[in-house]
Design a protein around this motif. Sequence first.
Motif, PDB file in Angstrom:
ATOM      1  N   ILE A  58       0.858  -1.183   0.000  1.00  0.00           N
ATOM      2  CA  ILE A  58       0.000   0.000   0.000  1.00  0.00           C
ATOM      3  C   ILE A  58       0.894   1.233   0.000  1.00  0.00           C
ATOM      4  CG2 ILE A  58      -1.902   1.158   1.147  1.00  0.00           C
ATOM      5  CD1 ILE A  58      -2.483  -1.523   2.565  1.00  0.00           C
ATOM      6  N   TYR A  72      -5.585   0.441   3.910  1.00  0.00           N
ATOM      7  CA  TYR A  72      -6.203   1.265   2.879  1.00  0.00           C
ATOM      8  C   TYR A  72      -6.910   2.471   3.490  1.00  0.00           C
ATOM      9  CZ  TYR A  72      -5.140  -2.424  -0.422  1.00  0.00           C
ATOM     10  OH  TYR A  72      -4.476  -3.330  -1.202  1.00  0.00           O
ATOM     11  N   ARG A  75      -4.320   5.117   3.873  1.00  0.00           N
ATOM     12  CA  ARG A  75      -4.000   5.652   2.548  1.00  0.00           C
ATOM     13  C   ARG A  75      -5.077   6.622   2.075  1.00  0.00           C
ATOM     14  NH1 ARG A  75      -5.091   2.245  -2.563  1.00  0.00           N
ATOM     15  NH2 ARG A  75      -7.109   2.880  -1.775  1.00  0.00           N
TER      16      ARG A  75
END
Length: 96
Positions: A58, A72, A75
């Motif tokens: 990631i 995620y 992110r």
Amino acid sequence: MIKLLLFVACGYVLYRLFMGDKKKKEMTQKKNVEKMVATGQMVKDPVCGTYVPQDSDIRVRDGEKIHNFCSYECRDTFLKQLEASRPKENQKNIEE
């Protein structure tokens, strides 16, 4: 009475055996993470501060810098912060 004492003593020995092993593993794992951080093999997630491997899957590239993330969600949070920090004119030029 003696059987009870022996049973309790055996239980205590087994408990110490397994729990002591668990603590040793945790300490070894912590030392390994600290070593990897010191050598640059792990980097800090810019959102939550968790250390992740430098070759994690990631990632986001921001110019020349590559940011690594633990999840995620981190992110996506970072991307929202990045978009909010850039001027709107710059975002329009990127979209075109």
